[in-house]
Design a protein around this motif. Structure first.
Motif, PDB file in Angstrom:
ATOM      1  N   GLY A   1      21.236  62.272 -19.223  1.00 22.12           N
ATOM      2  CA  GLY A   1      20.036  63.101 -19.274  1.00 22.12           C
ATOM      3  C   GLY A   1      18.965  62.578 -18.338  1.00 22.12           C
ATOM      4  O   GLY A   1      19.220  62.278 -17.176  1.00 22.12           O
ATOM      5  N   GLU A   2      17.776  62.400 -18.887  1.00 24.55           N
ATOM      6  CA  GLU A   2      16.635  61.958 -18.093  1.00 24.55           C
ATOM      7  C   GLU A   2      16.684  60.454 -17.845  1.00 24.55           C
ATOM      8  O   GLU A   2      17.072  59.683 -18.706  1.00 24.55           O
ATOM      9  CB  GLU A   2      15.337  62.310 -18.816  1.00 24.55           C
ATOM     10  CG  GLU A   2      15.133  63.801 -18.969  1.00 24.55           C
ATOM     11  CD  GLU A   2      13.851  64.126 -19.721  1.00 24.55           C
ATOM     12  OE1 GLU A   2      13.079  63.199 -20.054  1.00 24.55           O
ATOM     13  OE2 GLU A   2      13.635  65.315 -19.983  1.00 24.55           O
ATOM     14  N   VAL A   3      16.271  60.081 -16.652  1.00 26.61           N
ATOM     15  CA  VAL A   3      16.203  58.668 -16.271  1.00 26.61           C
ATOM     16  C   VAL A   3      14.765  58.381 -15.832  1.00 26.61           C
ATOM     17  O   VAL A   3      14.247  59.049 -14.941  1.00 26.61           O
ATOM     18  CB  VAL A   3      17.191  58.341 -15.128  1.00 26.61           C
ATOM     19  CG1 VAL A   3      17.039  56.893 -14.690  1.00 26.61           C
ATOM     20  CG2 VAL A   3      18.620  58.642 -15.547  1.00 26.61           C
ATOM     21  N   ALA A   4      14.128  57.408 -16.490  1.00 23.33           N
ATOM     22  CA  ALA A   4      12.776  56.982 -16.114  1.00 23.33           C
ATOM     23  C   ALA A   4      12.889  55.614 -15.443  1.00 23.33           C
ATOM     24  O   ALA A   4      13.588  54.728 -15.943  1.00 23.33           O
ATOM     25  CB  ALA A   4      11.887  56.897 -17.349  1.00 23.33           C
TER      26      ALA A   4
ATOM     27  N   LYS B   1      22.889  62.064 -29.047  1.00 20.85           N
ATOM     28  CA  LYS B   1      22.004  61.531 -28.018  1.00 20.85           C
ATOM     29  C   LYS B   1      21.697  60.059 -28.262  1.00 20.85           C
ATOM     30  O   LYS B   1      21.557  59.615 -29.402  1.00 20.85           O
ATOM     31  CB  LYS B   1      20.706  62.324 -27.986  1.00 20.85           C
ATOM     32  CG  LYS B   1      20.904  63.738 -27.511  1.00 20.85           C
ATOM     33  CD  LYS B   1      19.616  64.487 -27.425  1.00 20.85           C
ATOM     34  CE  LYS B   1      19.933  65.909 -26.969  1.00 20.85           C
ATOM     35  NZ  LYS B   1      18.738  66.709 -26.779  1.00 20.85           N
TER      36      LYS B   1
ATOM     37  N   ALA C   1      17.104  55.530 -19.965  1.00 20.40           N
ATOM     38  CA  ALA C   1      17.995  56.617 -19.570  1.00 20.40           C
ATOM     39  C   ALA C   1      18.544  57.225 -20.849  1.00 20.40           C
ATOM     40  O   ALA C   1      18.942  56.503 -21.765  1.00 20.40           O
ATOM     41  CB  ALA C   1      19.135  56.100 -18.699  1.00 20.40           C
ATOM     42  N   THR C   2      18.533  58.538 -20.911  1.00 14.61           N
ATOM     43  CA  THR C   2      19.129  59.208 -22.061  1.00 14.61           C
ATOM     44  C   THR C   2      20.531  59.654 -21.690  1.00 14.61           C
ATOM     45  O   THR C   2      20.820  59.948 -20.521  1.00 14.61           O
ATOM     46  CB  THR C   2      18.297  60.415 -22.525  1.00 14.61           C
ATOM     47  OG1 THR C   2      18.244  61.382 -21.467  1.00 14.61           O
ATOM     48  CG2 THR C   2      16.888  59.990 -22.922  1.00 14.61           C
TER      49      THR C   2
END
Length: 156
Positions: free
Chosen positions: A31-34, A58, A50-51
């Motif tokens: 999913g999203e990566v910060a 999840k 990171a998701t």
């Protein structure tokens, strides 16, 4: 939205772990990566969080530094429909890690997993002597072998 999400704390290899887990499990996705910026505390551009999803569940991977380590107090359970699945997940997850007793292993990141056949609980209910035979057989195993466990149960 999932109400509870497990957050897995890694030292500095969260991105590697996410890539590994999503390569092992079918229908997995990142999913999203910060990433850390100039303010840190990690190196600029490195993954902060990171998701990812495994079978619709999840997770969050966090690069939090060396302060905390995984322990067997928390483990992931992979319920396997057949021996082929047990063999697959055991091989993939134990690679570079450590095989342990009774279907447990630590992967190369130190996270504990239980790779178990879905029919395992039925071998430990009902007839006491049969259940004890199955338990004795399981205590001798690292990777679980469904046929040996069923045979031990039947012999009990």
């Amino acid at each position: 939205m999932q109400k509870i999400t497990q957050c897995l704390w890694f030292d500095s290899n969260a991105e590697e772990a996410v890539n590994f887990y999503t390569s092992v499990f079918k229908d997995a996705k990142i999913g999203e990566v910060a990433r850390y910026g100039d303010a840190g505390p990690g190196p600029k551009g490195s993954v902060m969080t990171a998701t990812f999803e495994l079978f619709g569940q999840k997770f969050i991977a966090l690069n939090g530094g060396p302060l905390f380590k995984f322990s067997e107090a928390i483990s992931m359970v992979v319920n396997c429909e057949n021996q082929e699945e047990v063999d697959y997940y055991w091989e993939k997850l134990s690679e570079g890690g450590q095989e342990q007793q009774c279907g447990w292993l630590k992967d190369k990141f130190g996270l504990s997993w239980q790779v178990v056949p879905t029919e395992l609980p039925s071998l430990f209910t009902g007839d006491g002597a049969k259940s004890q035979k199955a338990m004795q057989a399981m205590m001798k195993m690292k990777k679980l072998d469904i046929n040996i466990l069923k045979q031990a149960y039947q012999e009990g």
